[in-house]
Design a protein around this motif. Structure first.
Motif, short mmCIF file in Angstrom:
data_model
loop_
_atom_site.label_atom_id
_atom_site.label_comp_id
_atom_site.label_asym_id
_atom_site.label_seq_id
_atom_site.Cartn_x
_atom_site.Cartn_y
_atom_site.Cartn_z
N GLU A 198 34.37 31.73 36.05
CA GLU A 198 33.00 32.15 35.72
C GLU A 198 32.49 33.10 36.79
O GLU A 198 32.53 32.79 37.98
CB GLU A 198 32.10 30.92 35.62
CG GLU A 198 30.61 31.19 35.55
CD GLU A 198 30.22 32.07 34.39
OE1 GLU A 198 29.55 33.09 34.64
OE2 GLU A 198 30.57 31.74 33.24
N ALA A 199 31.99 34.26 36.36
CA ALA A 199 31.50 35.26 37.32
C ALA A 199 30.23 34.80 38.03
O ALA A 199 30.01 35.17 39.19
CB ALA A 199 31.25 36.58 36.60
N ALA A 200 29.41 34.02 37.36
CA ALA A 200 28.16 33.54 37.96
C ALA A 200 28.43 32.40 38.93
O ALA A 200 29.49 31.76 38.88
CB ALA A 200 27.18 33.09 36.88
N GLU B 100 33.60 34.07 40.54
CA GLU B 100 34.87 34.80 40.47
C GLU B 100 34.86 35.64 39.19
O GLU B 100 34.72 35.10 38.09
CB GLU B 100 36.06 33.85 40.50
CG GLU B 100 37.39 34.58 40.52
CD GLU B 100 38.56 33.68 40.94
OE1 GLU B 100 39.70 34.05 40.70
OE2 GLU B 100 38.30 32.60 41.53
N LYS B 101 34.99 36.92 39.35
CA LYS B 101 34.84 37.85 38.22
C LYS B 101 36.20 38.28 37.69
O LYS B 101 37.06 38.75 38.44
CB LYS B 101 34.05 39.09 38.67
CG LYS B 101 33.73 40.05 37.54
CD LYS B 101 32.87 41.20 38.04
CE LYS B 101 32.50 42.14 36.90
NZ LYS B 101 31.64 43.26 37.40
N LEU C 296 38.52 40.79 36.03
CA LEU C 296 38.54 42.26 35.98
C LEU C 296 39.40 42.79 34.85
O LEU C 296 39.20 43.91 34.38
CB LEU C 296 39.04 42.82 37.32
CG LEU C 296 38.28 42.35 38.56
CD1 LEU C 296 38.96 42.87 39.82
CD2 LEU C 296 36.84 42.80 38.50
N THR D 230 41.40 38.91 38.81
CA THR D 230 40.03 38.66 39.24
C THR D 230 39.81 39.31 40.61
O THR D 230 40.75 39.80 41.24
CB THR D 230 39.73 37.15 39.34
OG1 THR D 230 40.21 36.64 40.59
CG2 THR D 230 40.35 36.37 38.19
N ASN D 231 38.56 39.28 41.06
CA ASN D 231 38.27 39.80 42.40
C ASN D 231 38.81 38.91 43.50
O ASN D 231 38.68 39.23 44.69
CB ASN D 231 36.76 40.01 42.57
CG ASN D 231 35.97 38.74 42.36
OD1 ASN D 231 36.41 37.83 41.66
ND2 ASN D 231 34.79 38.66 42.95
N ALA E 287 33.29 34.61 27.18
CA ALA E 287 32.45 35.17 28.23
C ALA E 287 31.17 35.80 27.72
O ALA E 287 30.58 36.64 28.40
CB ALA E 287 33.26 36.20 29.03
N ALA F 41 29.85 39.61 28.22
CA ALA F 41 30.90 40.22 29.03
C ALA F 41 32.22 40.33 28.28
O ALA F 41 33.10 41.10 28.68
CB ALA F 41 31.09 39.44 30.32
N LEU G 189 35.36 43.09 28.78
CA LEU G 189 36.68 42.62 29.19
C LEU G 189 37.77 43.02 28.20
O LEU G 189 38.90 43.32 28.59
CB LEU G 189 36.67 41.10 29.34
CG LEU G 189 35.94 40.53 30.55
CD1 LEU G 189 35.88 39.01 30.45
CD2 LEU G 189 36.65 40.94 31.83
#
Length: 427
Positions: A30-32, A220-221, A223, A237-238, A251, A254, A258
């Motif tokens: 989850e990016a948030a 964690e995003k 990519l 991911t980043n 997502a 998003a 993606l």
């Protein structure tokens, strides 16, 4: 199997819990920094098959044109003015033909009813943990208004229980309306529908999944994807690469970003909604959830929270529009519950990930082991558990309970719908 779920909103959390219950190893990314920060955070709180009919209904194009001219009432169209919006709006308009509205509403009802039944019968997440109740929802109409001409037949066809109530019967079913400063002439009561806090459900589902061995990676995003010979191997991911035997994309908005680099240009567009939540003390509370069809406002109570949610603005509205929406929502809330007029609500603006037909993209994709569970729009809370079960069925190579043709990833061309082709509902 080790399965990666992208997204920790209500659909992602429900999917993770369903998969770990099947004995899989599950990793949620989850990016948030926390769960349910998007459309799941402070939505209406309604689990509502009883009125999940497609928003792309006959006559909606004229409503949209009025909105563009500044005469919208609860519905607006805003920028950014992009090719993606033009495509989405064109497809949405084409879904507003009577035959398409019927087909889309049938498919929405099938998934919504299936999901609601799973949520309240399987009780994978106990209702007390999210203020859940299956006491029904009222769908309310003002003087001179009627339910849509096909609404009753669609509910009957889907096996949904409902009762039509006159003004006096409404007051018996919902005593709160006796003190309201707004009146309703009739309503439809769907006793099988329910209410609850989607954000708390999401947190509880993830907590249970983690207790059973799932790993959640917040902030964690994702990519992109590692795809080799048509097979999804990992996500980038980043924080590096995360490998899995299958990947589920849940997502929300998003998802479109993606999936576009791998050739899946899904028409998912933000439609902004608004909510105000009151922390109550001794004030009067509604006994069931409700929706005023004319005002485009819903309300529900769970534990000490009373929430009003409403309106639909395609795109991202201006600050002045947001302020007007909140002012209108607070005025209406005070009309329904005069006791809360002196209370200060918590305000929330969220973007629903809407598709032109208001059906999610659900099931397999052209990439092996990459599954879709996104684009639920305003029905993510209602459809979460059913969508999760369908994903788990597909991964287990079981035939899902529903025909997945209406939700398939390739149902749209650039500016139109693809002709329907025979397709198996299993992998």
């Amino acid at each position: 199997m080790h399965i990666i779920v992208v997204g920790a909103g209500v659909t992602g959390a429900a999917t993770a819990l369903a998969l770990i219950g099947e004995g899989h190893s599950v990793e949620i990314i989850e990016a948030a920094p926390a769960p349910a920060t998007g459309a799941s955070f402070a939505n209406a709180g309604l689990v509502s098959p009883g009125h999940c009919f497609s928003w792309a209904e006959p006559g909606v194009v004229s409503v949209a044109l009025k909105s563009l001219l500044g005469f919208g009432d609860g519905f607006g169209i805003h920028g950014p003015w992009t090719g993606a919006l033009a495509r989405w709006a064109t497809l949405f308009a084409r879904e507003a033909r009577p035959e398409r509205w019927l087909a889309n509403s049938r498919a929405a009802l099938a998934l919504a009813g299936y999901s609601r039944d799973l949520q309240f019968s399987a009780n994978l997440v106990l209702p007390k943990s999210y203020g859940g109740r299956q006491d029904g929802i009222l769908y309310l109409y003002g003087q001179g208004q009627e339910p849509g001409p096909q609404d009753a037949s669609l509910l009957q066809e889907a096996g949904e229980s409902f009762r039509e109530l006159d003004a006096a019967m409404l007051l018996e079913r919902e005593p709160l309306l006796r003190s309201a400063r707004v009146t309703f002439a009739k309503g439809v009561y769907c006793p099988g529908d329910g209410t609850g806090d989607a954000a708390r459900y999401t947190a509880a589902a993830l907590e249970q999944a983690v207790a059973q061995g799932a790993v959640v990676r917040f902030a964690e995003k994702v990519l992109g994807f590692d795809i080799s010979h048509g097979v999804a191997r990992a996500v980038h991911t980043n924080h590096g690469e995360r490998r899995g035997d299958a990947i589920v994309v849940s997502a929300g908005l998003a998802s479109r970003r993606l999936l576009a680099p791998i050739g899946l240009h899904l028409p998912i567009h933000p439609v902004t909604g608004y909510s105000i939540s009151y922390r109550q003390g001794g004030q009067a509370r509604p006994s069931v959830g409700a929706v005023s069809i004319a005002h485009k406002v819903a309300w529900a109570a769970f534990d000490d929270t009373l929430r009003f949610t409403g309106f639909a603005d395609v795109g991202i509205p201006s600050d002045s529009t947001v302020a007007k929406r909140f002012a209108a929502l607070q005025r209406f809330a005070a009309q329904v519950c005069p006791d809360i007029e002196a209370l200060a609500p918590q305000k929330w603006v969220g973007q629903r990930p809407m598709t032109p037909d208001n059906l999610p993209f659900l099931g397999t994709s052209p990439v092996r082991n990459l599954l879709l569970n996104c684009g639920h729009g305003a029905m993510g809370w209602t459809m979460a558990c059913g969508s999760a079960r369908i994903v788990s069925d597909l991964i287990a190579v079981r035939r899902p309970a529903l025909d997945l043709q209406p939700y398939q990833w390739d149902r749209y061309r650039l500016l139109g719908r693809r002709p329907r082709q025979p397709r198996s509902s299993s992998r």
